[in-house]
Design an enzyme around this catalytic site. Structure first.
Site, mmCIF file in Angstrom:
data_model
loop_
_atom_site.group_PDB
_atom_site.id
_atom_site.type_symbol
_atom_site.label_atom_id
_atom_site.label_comp_id
_atom_site.label_asym_id
_atom_site.label_seq_id
_atom_site.Cartn_x
_atom_site.Cartn_y
_atom_site.Cartn_z
ATOM 1 N N ASN A 216 0.620 -1.444 -0.096
ATOM 2 C CA ASN A 216 -0.038 0.312 -0.171
ATOM 3 C C ASN A 216 1.213 1.215 -0.354
ATOM 4 O O ASN A 216 2.016 1.177 0.046
ATOM 5 C CB ASN A 216 -1.298 -0.253 1.641
ATOM 6 N N GLY A 278 -0.759 2.397 16.915
ATOM 7 C CA GLY A 278 -0.023 1.387 15.334
ATOM 8 C C GLY A 278 -0.593 2.405 14.246
ATOM 9 O O GLY A 278 -1.823 2.840 14.147
ATOM 10 N N ILE A 313 -3.579 -6.370 14.346
ATOM 11 C CA ILE A 313 -2.517 -6.116 15.617
ATOM 12 C C ILE A 313 -2.985 -5.394 16.697
ATOM 13 O O ILE A 313 -2.951 -5.969 17.983
ATOM 14 C CB ILE A 313 -1.407 -5.648 14.933
HETATM 15 N N1 CTP Z 1 -4.331 -2.646 12.495
HETATM 16 C C1 CTP Z 1 -3.724 -2.821 13.015
HETATM 17 N N2 CTP Z 1 -3.666 -4.745 12.265
HETATM 18 C C2 CTP Z 1 -4.505 -4.715 11.435
HETATM 19 C C3 CTP Z 1 -5.275 -4.533 10.354
HETATM 20 C C4 CTP Z 1 -5.350 -2.588 11.185
HETATM 21 O O1 CTP Z 1 -2.863 -3.613 13.603
HETATM 22 N N3 CTP Z 1 -4.534 -6.007 10.540
HETATM 23 C C5 CTP Z 1 -4.189 -1.099 12.797
HETATM 24 C C6 CTP Z 1 -3.421 -0.174 11.774
HETATM 25 O O2 CTP Z 1 -2.389 0.576 12.700
HETATM 26 C C7 CTP Z 1 -4.569 1.077 12.464
HETATM 27 C C8 CTP Z 1 -6.018 0.980 12.655
HETATM 28 O O3 CTP Z 1 -5.863 -0.748 12.779
HETATM 29 O O4 CTP Z 1 -4.090 2.048 14.358
HETATM 30 C C9 CTP Z 1 -6.699 0.899 11.576
HETATM 31 O O5 CTP Z 1 -6.791 0.488 10.660
HETATM 32 P P1 CTP Z 1 -7.646 0.278 9.086
HETATM 33 O O6 CTP Z 1 -6.694 0.211 7.930
HETATM 34 O O7 CTP Z 1 -7.663 2.164 8.611
HETATM 35 O O8 CTP Z 1 -8.533 -0.518 9.861
HETATM 36 P P2 CTP Z 1 -9.013 -2.088 9.251
HETATM 37 O O9 CTP Z 1 -9.560 -2.488 10.437
HETATM 38 O O10 CTP Z 1 -8.895 -2.148 8.085
HETATM 39 O O11 CTP Z 1 -10.835 -1.307 8.761
HETATM 40 P P3 CTP Z 1 -11.247 -0.631 7.725
HETATM 41 O O12 CTP Z 1 -10.293 -1.719 6.508
HETATM 42 O O13 CTP Z 1 -12.937 -1.335 7.494
HETATM 43 O O14 CTP Z 1 -10.763 0.418 7.034
#
Ligand code: CTP
Length: 411
Positions: A216, A278, A313
């Site tokens: 990404n 995070g 995480i």
């Molecule tokens: N995060 C994480 N582990 C993952 C996905 C996300 O620790 N597998 C953490 C990111 O570091 C961030 C937060 O969760 O602090 C939000 O990440 P985001 O990608 O915006 O959220 P998602 O849970 O992926 O939700 P969506 O895809 O619906 O926006």
């Protein structure tokens, strides 16, 4: 927000390098923030800016000479080195870093740096090869271990025509870092002294086959800046970084990972911590990777990729029963319904605070960010700021939260 560092005294050492011209803007900004600036110009620095310009902007005497009888009778060099709240070296050449690392004191600047009992903040500026040279790497590691604070250098085009890390940070960013450094009470003990902060940063790469991966656009700039700000506030920082092109911040233990699962393992190994942030853009899914390169199908058509959900995480850290960090902070990068999604993430992931930002407007890789702090208390919206300024403010906020909440600290 009230500035915690109004009216401090900065001893600014300007060493040799084309970036010395930026020292003029730095003095102007610092004075605009109400700080007093006393300038020390090295002989090489004097090739790039004149004492007269520094004097006009600082409205004070400019010191250049170790053996000046008049200067010594007015203020001895030992006193000069201690009269400041913070010593700033900007620009810091490879030469002055080497002197500092080895304790040489053969001119006024290096003597002051050896004699001072105050924190020293260094803004390196040099050619990319000089910055990457093993000798400079050793000197930077030595200085970090000795407690010197760093801002930059940045990646960018250099006056010599080369590209890479070595360009001095811009004055507004140095001012923000000075502000964070000055928030530390005397003696180097900062708002987060004695605390352990774990930060994730950057993207993750999820392999499809040995040559391809899903990634990404995260640059890691915001996460790395938070790690630096936490370190400046006195914390021990563990930075768990996905694959990024920016350099490891000096003085911060950085663990390099590639996939979400590796990031989770590195975070769990780094805990316990007082604060978990995070900031990484973790891939939500991984692919069932093949051991061999997927070949193009001669008869046409595209291969199907089977996706599996990655561990979350942030949610896992927030849900820990034993050793949950006192503060768990998540990010919400959204392209629509920002605050609604941020509130939903706050609840779903069980974190204490979400930093929400709208990524539809070119935030990825940019140097600025406009964020909203979402917590059970409500929403605090910050103006568009440099990523370092966002980091410094966030660290201040977390430090204050932690100070009012010492009962939940990790073992
Ligand atoms: N995060 C994480 N582990 C993952 C996905 C996300 O620790 N597998 C953490 C990111 O570091 C961030 C937060 O969760 O602090 C939000 O990440 P985001 O990608 O915006 O959220 P998602 O849970 O992926 O939700 P969506 O895809 O619906 O926006």
């Amino acid at each position: 927000m009230k500035r915690a560092s109004i009216g401090k005294r900065i001893l600014l050492i300007i060493s040799g390098g084309i970036a010395a011209y930026k020292a003029l803007e730095l003095i102007r900004l610092l004075r605009g923030h109400g700080h007093g600036v006393t300038c020390v110009l090295t002989t090489n620095g004097g090739q790039f800016v004149t004492p007269l310009s520094l004097q006009a902007l600082s409205e004070g005497k400019v010191y250049t000479d170790l053996f000046s009888l008049t200067d010594e009778s007015e203020m001895g060099h030992i006193q000069l080195s201690r009269s400041a709240d913070l010593v700033v070296v900007a620009p810091a050449s490879a030469d002055i870093l080497a002197k500092m690392a080895t304790g040489l004191a053969n001119d006024l600047a290096s003597t002051l740096l050896l004699a001072t009992d105050k924190s020293v903040l260094v803004a390196p500026a040099m050619n990319v090869r000089m910055w990457l040279h093993p000798a400079t790497r050793r000197n930077v590691a030595r200085l970090s271990a000795d407690g010197a604070l760093f801002v930059g250098p940045e990646d960018g085009e250099m006056a010599c025509g080369e590209y890479g890390p070595g360009r001095m940070s811009e004055p507004p960013q140095i001012v923000e870092t000075i502000r964070a450094a000055l928030s530390a009470p005397a003696g180097g003990a900062g708002l987060l002294a004695g605390r352990h902060v774990v930060v994730t940063s950057g993207p993750t790469h999820e392999p499809i086959d040995p040559v391809r991966f899903i990634a990404n656009r995260s640059s890691g700039k915001q996460g790395h800046a938070i790690a630096v700000a936490a370190r400046l506030a006195g914390a021990r920082v563990t930075l768990v970084s996905g694959p990024v092109t920016i350099p490891d911040p000096p003085g911060i233990e950085t663990r390099h990972v590639e996939t979400a699962r590796e990031m989770l393992a590195a975070v769990e190994a780094a805990l316990p911590a007082d604060i978990f942030i995070g900031a990484a853009a973790v891939a939500d899914w991984r692919v069932e990777a093949t051991p061999d390169k997927i070949k193009k199908q001669r008869e046409g058509g595209a291969p199907a990729l089977t996706l599996f959900e990655n561990p979350d995480i942030l949610a896992r850290v927030a849900a820990r029963e034993a050793g949950r960090p006192a503060l768990v902070v998540g990010f919400a990068a959204e392209t629509r319904d920002l605050l609604r999604h941020a509130r939903e993430k706050l609840a779903r992931k069980g974190c204490d605070l979400v930093v929400a930002n709208d990524v539809s407007a070119g935030v990825f890789g940019a140097d600025e960010n406009e964020v909203h702090i979402v917590s059970a208390k409500g929403v605090e919206s910050w103006p568009r700021l440099g990523k370092e300024a966002v980091a410094a403010r966030l660290v201040q906020l977390l430090g204050r939260e932690l100070a009012g909440d010492s009962g939940k600290s990790s073992p």
